[in-house]
Scaffold this motif. Structure first.
Motif, short mmCIF file in Angstrom:
data_model
loop_
_atom_site.label_atom_id
_atom_site.label_comp_id
_atom_site.label_asym_id
_atom_site.label_seq_id
_atom_site.Cartn_x
_atom_site.Cartn_y
_atom_site.Cartn_z
N GLY A 111 0.80 -1.21 0.00
CA GLY A 111 0.00 0.00 0.00
C GLY A 111 0.83 1.26 0.00
O GLY A 111 0.31 2.35 -0.27
N GLN A 112 2.12 1.15 0.29
CA GLN A 112 3.00 2.32 0.23
C GLN A 112 3.34 2.70 -1.20
O GLN A 112 3.69 3.85 -1.47
CB GLN A 112 4.28 2.05 1.01
N THR A 113 3.28 1.75 -2.11
CA THR A 113 3.68 2.00 -3.49
C THR A 113 2.57 1.73 -4.49
O THR A 113 2.79 1.85 -5.70
CB THR A 113 4.88 1.12 -3.85
N SER A 114 1.37 1.37 -4.03
CA SER A 114 0.28 0.99 -4.94
C SER A 114 -1.04 1.58 -4.47
O SER A 114 -1.23 1.84 -3.28
CB SER A 114 0.16 -0.54 -5.03
N LYS A 115 -1.96 1.76 -5.40
CA LYS A 115 -3.30 2.24 -5.09
C LYS A 115 -4.33 1.51 -5.95
O LYS A 115 -4.08 1.21 -7.12
CB LYS A 115 -3.42 3.75 -5.37
N ILE A 116 -5.51 1.25 -5.37
CA ILE A 116 -6.64 0.72 -6.13
C ILE A 116 -7.26 1.88 -6.90
O ILE A 116 -7.63 2.90 -6.31
CB ILE A 116 -7.68 0.08 -5.20
N THR A 117 -7.39 1.75 -8.21
CA THR A 117 -7.91 2.84 -9.04
C THR A 117 -9.33 2.57 -9.56
O THR A 117 -10.02 3.52 -9.94
CB THR A 117 -7.00 3.10 -10.23
N GLU A 132 0.65 0.42 -9.60
CA GLU A 132 1.91 0.42 -8.87
C GLU A 132 2.84 1.42 -9.51
O GLU A 132 3.08 1.38 -10.72
CB GLU A 132 2.54 -0.98 -8.89
N GLY A 133 3.38 2.35 -8.74
CA GLY A 133 4.22 3.38 -9.30
C GLY A 133 3.46 4.67 -9.48
O GLY A 133 2.38 4.86 -8.91
N SER A 138 3.69 3.80 -14.89
CA SER A 138 3.13 2.97 -13.83
C SER A 138 3.00 1.54 -14.31
O SER A 138 3.02 1.26 -15.51
CB SER A 138 1.74 3.48 -13.43
N ARG A 139 2.85 0.65 -13.37
CA ARG A 139 2.67 -0.77 -13.69
C ARG A 139 1.25 -1.18 -13.32
O ARG A 139 0.83 -1.00 -12.17
CB ARG A 139 3.69 -1.60 -12.91
N PRO A 140 0.47 -1.73 -14.26
CA PRO A 140 -0.91 -2.10 -13.97
C PRO A 140 -1.03 -3.52 -13.41
O PRO A 140 -0.28 -4.41 -13.80
CB PRO A 140 -1.58 -2.01 -15.34
N HIS A 141 -1.97 -3.68 -12.50
CA HIS A 141 -2.28 -5.00 -11.96
C HIS A 141 -3.79 -5.13 -11.84
O HIS A 141 -4.51 -4.14 -11.77
CB HIS A 141 -1.66 -5.18 -10.56
N VAL A 142 -4.25 -6.38 -11.77
CA VAL A 142 -5.63 -6.68 -11.40
C VAL A 142 -5.59 -7.69 -10.27
O VAL A 142 -4.85 -8.67 -10.31
CB VAL A 142 -6.44 -7.24 -12.60
N VAL A 143 -6.37 -7.41 -9.23
CA VAL A 143 -6.50 -8.31 -8.09
C VAL A 143 -7.93 -8.81 -8.07
O VAL A 143 -8.87 -8.02 -8.24
CB VAL A 143 -6.15 -7.58 -6.78
N GLY A 144 -8.14 -10.11 -7.89
CA GLY A 144 -9.49 -10.65 -7.95
C GLY A 144 -9.74 -11.76 -6.95
O GLY A 144 -8.81 -12.38 -6.42
N SER A 145 -11.03 -11.97 -6.68
CA SER A 145 -11.47 -13.06 -5.80
C SER A 145 -12.81 -13.58 -6.30
O SER A 145 -13.71 -12.80 -6.61
CB SER A 145 -11.63 -12.57 -4.36
#
Length: 356
Positions: A111-117, A132-133, A138-145
């Motif tokens: 959470g220091q280097t990333s944010k949910i957008t 991230e960044g 920036s570097r894109p990610h997807v988090v899922g459940s």
């Protein structure tokens, strides 16, 4: 109610303003939970306080939200660090996921280097786009459940570029197609970038990534594929807005630099809509094959044949900056100059709904 959209109201407290006009209670009854208050013909749903995360800067402010088109009682909201989930239309909330101080094996992000957008839900599966960044590098990610329960989230980055700035997530109504939009400048919008470190420039010959891209997933956000690049739009501009037809997951409407574009192949190609060079401020889909766009000059552009032709009528309020549709309605909820209103796209007639 299957395509109910939500708007975030941030005046004075952390709230969600539900798009439930009183005239439509026959379609969907009002919420009765204790956290709901009435504001004119609207209902305002309180979101539980976003708690502090040790070692991470947080705010008690909604920065993104979404809901499940198949099960609209499932709602998610985030402050950029914590993702809250409700399965009872906002009447109760649980903390589903947080970007903590230390990365984990399933989500190697801090959470220091990333944010949910951005966030959305598709047939119960909860997704969050994470940046991230900082800035365009920036570097894109997807988090899922699959369930949205705490401890079940993991990254779903397969097919995403190594560089980019995630901006939007849009779930289609087919239950498995999701679109992810990257922005030319990820600092635009409501998300506070925070003290994030820079990454190598996007145009670096070793970065392998570009900004302004459209990616799509046909497996509910587990894997991704490139659909559209900046070269498909004038001056290499990215997408500013994106909406999906409610009957055809491959029929997309987008704006870029204020112009309206249509894709009939899931974002593989876009073409200019057959309208004048109007500056489009909002676009929304209604029944299958029906789309409405609002222009800064005060025109409603309305098509009932999947964007093949558009009719137009005038409206007489200020700029419309967002619009929302609910299945079964013939009108749209719109936001103009901070007011929530109801508008008939066929006539331009507007009804004040007593919203903030």
């Amino acid at each position: 109610m299957s395509s109910l959209r939500w708007r975030a109201s941030l005046a004075g407290a952390t709230l969600l303003a539900a798009v439930v006009p009183a005239v439509s209670f026959a379609v969907s009854p009002p919420l009765t939970c204790r956290t709901v208050t009435n504001v004119g013909a609207w209902q305002k749903v309180a979101v539980d306080t976003f708690r502090a995360v040790q070692g991470v800067a947080t705010t008690d402010r909604i920065t993104a939200y979404g809901l499940d088109a198949q099960h609209p009682g499932t709602v998610v909201a985030t402050n950029g660090i914590t993702l809250k989930r409700s399965t009872h239309a906002g009447c109760e909330w649980t903390d589903a996921f947080s970007l903590g101080l230390q990365p984990t094996a399933d989500v190697p992000l801090s959470g220091q280097t990333s944010k949910i957008t951005a966030t959305t839900v598709i047939n119960g599966r909860v997704l969050a786009a994470v940046r991230e960044g900082t800035a365009a590098a920036s570097r894109p990610h997807v988090v899922g459940s699959d369930t949205g329960r705490p401890g079940t989230f993991s990254t779903a980055d397969t097919g995403l570029p190594p560089q980019g700035a995630p901006k939007l997530l849009r779930a289609a109504s087919d239950g498995h197609t999701v679109y992810r939009v990257g922005a030319p400048d990820c600092l635009r919008g409501p998300v506070d970038p925070g003290p994030l470190p820079s990454l190598p420039p996007v145009d670096s010959p070793t970065s392998g990534g570009k900004v302004g891209l459209l990616y799509a997933s046909t497996d509910s956000g587990r894997t991704w594929g490139l659909r559209t690049t900046p070269s498909d739009f004038p001056s290499g501009a990215g997408l500013d807005q994106l909406v999906v037809d409610h009957g055809n997951a491959n029929l997309l409407y987008a704006t870029s630099n204020g112009l309206l574009y249509i894709s009939r192949d899931g974002g593989g190609t876009f073409s200019r809509a057959r309208v004048n060079n109007e500056d489009v401020t909002a676009v929304e889909t209604m029944t299958p094959g029906e789309v409405v766009a609002f222009t800064r000059s005060g025109l409603i552009l309305h098509s009932t044949n999947s964007g093949t032709t558009f009719g137009s009528v005038k409206y007489f309020i200020g700029d419309i900056t967002s619009a929302a549709y609910r299945a079964g309605d013939t009108k749209l909820a719109v936001e103009s100059s901070g007011l929530l209103l109801i508008i008939d796209p066929a006539t331009g007639n507007t009804t004040g709904a007593g919203g903030p």
